[in-house]
Enzyme design. Structure first.
Site, PDB file in Angstrom:
ATOM      1  N   ASP A  59     -28.410   8.320  43.809  1.00  0.00           N
ATOM      2  CA  ASP A  59     -28.997   9.650  43.690  1.00  0.00           C
ATOM      3  C   ASP A  59     -28.185  10.665  44.484  1.00  0.00           C
ATOM      4  OD1 ASP A  59     -31.065   8.601  42.209  1.00  0.00           O
ATOM      5  OD2 ASP A  59     -32.503   8.566  43.867  1.00  0.00           O
ATOM      6  N   LYS A  81     -29.894  14.165  40.322  1.00  0.00           N
ATOM      7  CA  LYS A  81     -30.838  14.957  39.547  1.00  0.00           C
ATOM      8  C   LYS A  81     -31.302  16.124  40.415  1.00  0.00           C
ATOM      9  CE  LYS A  81     -32.632  11.095  36.856  1.00  0.00           C
ATOM     10  NZ  LYS A  81     -33.807  10.272  36.526  1.00  0.00           N
ATOM     11  N   GLY A 112     -32.870   7.567  47.097  1.00  0.00           N
ATOM     12  CA  GLY A 112     -33.392   8.170  48.309  1.00  0.00           C
ATOM     13  C   GLY A 112     -34.824   7.732  48.571  1.00  0.00           C
ATOM     14  N   ASP A 114     -37.881   5.489  49.033  1.00  0.00           N
ATOM     15  CA  ASP A 114     -38.276   4.174  48.527  1.00  0.00           C
ATOM     16  C   ASP A 114     -38.233   4.199  47.002  1.00  0.00           C
ATOM     17  OD1 ASP A 114     -39.917   1.481  49.192  1.00  0.00           O
ATOM     18  OD2 ASP A 114     -40.721   2.423  47.383  1.00  0.00           O
ATOM     19  N   ILE A 117     -41.693   5.051  45.300  1.00  0.00           N
ATOM     20  CA  ILE A 117     -42.462   6.245  45.664  1.00  0.00           C
ATOM     21  C   ILE A 117     -41.793   7.438  44.993  1.00  0.00           C
ATOM     22  CG2 ILE A 117     -43.331   7.723  47.520  1.00  0.00           C
ATOM     23  CD1 ILE A 117     -44.624   5.011  47.554  1.00  0.00           C
ATOM     24  N   ALA A 143     -39.804   9.437  52.565  1.00  0.00           N
ATOM     25  CA  ALA A 143     -39.634  10.679  53.315  1.00  0.00           C
ATOM     26  C   ALA A 143     -40.883  11.077  54.088  1.00  0.00           C
ATOM     27  CB  ALA A 143     -39.236  11.801  52.357  1.00  0.00           C
ATOM     28  N   MET A 195     -41.941  16.926  46.081  1.00  0.00           N
ATOM     29  CA  MET A 195     -41.404  17.821  45.047  1.00  0.00           C
ATOM     30  C   MET A 195     -42.351  18.968  44.756  1.00  0.00           C
ATOM     31  SD  MET A 195     -39.944  14.805  42.529  1.00  0.00           S
ATOM     32  CE  MET A 195     -41.456  13.842  42.722  1.00  0.00           C
TER      33      MET A 195
END
Length: 279
Positions: A59, A81, A112, A114, A117, A143, A195
């Site tokens: 990623d 992405k 990035g 897990d 998740i 995170a 996000m």
């Protein structure tokens, strides 16, 4: 010919293989959690798996310090992405992983946080199973755990957070996620929104509309665990204004336990005072 990036890594786009087994030995796909960015938070198992990789498909959020732990011989392919800008579709990534494995290669899908998740690890696992490719998962520090730890704010805390819920701020095709806002608005729980930075105003409005107190402490952490981490301590009613000062990637965390959060120090940090959240 393959191009080189400034660090000397291969930067060519991949021509996806045909995905037919060649008989040169069974390959394997590893879905590996790289953690939130700090290489010190990479697990020992993740490091061992990376060191045996033939191909690393990673990623954009995976730090260079972590990528540099892969062997020099391993081909590195970025499938970064970003919002409204994807280098590869998810279907293309799935085919890429299985095709390499069917060629007999050891593939590390480095993600990035897990893999399971909000990392689409489940979709990639399903694709491997459908293709008859062995796939194993190495969990990573997500995170939310790093964000809470760096701010000194526990995600669960006796007396103020008997539950923690991870949700996403975006659903497929940019649609609003179908969440139980009334349940998320109940007191004495922590809600972590991945996000959700660009949707902070809408998310705050949903929680307030469902009855969550506007004075509920809130925390925003940008680039959790990295050298350029920034933390904003605010309240639910101030969440949208605080989020406007950040660019992401960032987590929104709402809940009474965030009253324990510390804003960052130094010029790389932002500090917004908690508005009556501790009254």
């Amino acid at each position: 010919m393959a191009q080189q990036d400034p660090k000397g890594r291969r930067a060519d786009r991949l021509l996806v293989l045909d995905g037919k087994a060649r008989g040169g030995g069974a390959g394997k796909v590893w879905l590996v959690g790289a953690g939130p960015g700090d290489p010190d938070l990479l697990t020992i198992r993740a490091l061992k798996v990376m060191q045996g990789a033939d191909v690393v498909v990673h990623d954009g959020l995976v730090s260079d310090e972590i990528l540099d732990l892969a062997p020099a011989r391993a081909r590195r392919i970025s499938v970064a992405k970003r919002k409204s800008r994807h280098s590869y579709s998810q279907d293309e990534i799935n085919r890429m992983l299985t095709a390499f494995a069917l060629e007999g290669l050891t593939v590390v899908r480095l993600k990035g946080g897990d893999p399971f998740i909000f990392g689409r690890g489940g979709e990639e696992l399903e694709a491997c199973r459908e293709a008859g490719v062995e796939c194993q998962v190495v969990p990573g520090v997500t995170a939310a755990l790093a964000a809470g730890a760096s701010a000194g704010a526990p995600l669960t805390h006796r007396g103020s957070a008997q539950a923690v819920t991870f949700v996403t701020g975006h659903a497929a095709q940019g649609a609003e996620p179908d969440l139980d806002w009334e349940s998320l608005a109940k007191a004495n729980q922590t809600v972590v929104i991945y996000m959700g930075l660009s949707q902070a105003a809408a998310i705050a409005g949903r929680l307030l509309g469902a009855g969550r107190d506007g004075a509920t402490p809130a925390l925003i952490v940008e680039n959790a665990s990295r050298a350029d981490e920034r933390r904003v301590v605010t309240t639910l009613s101030g969440l949208a204004e605080a989020a406007a000062a950040l660019r992401g990637p960032a987590l929104l965390i709402v809940g009474e336990a965030m009253a324990l959060a510390r804003a960052g120090e130094g010029i790389a940090q932002i500090e917004v005072l908690v508005r009556e959240a501790r009254a």
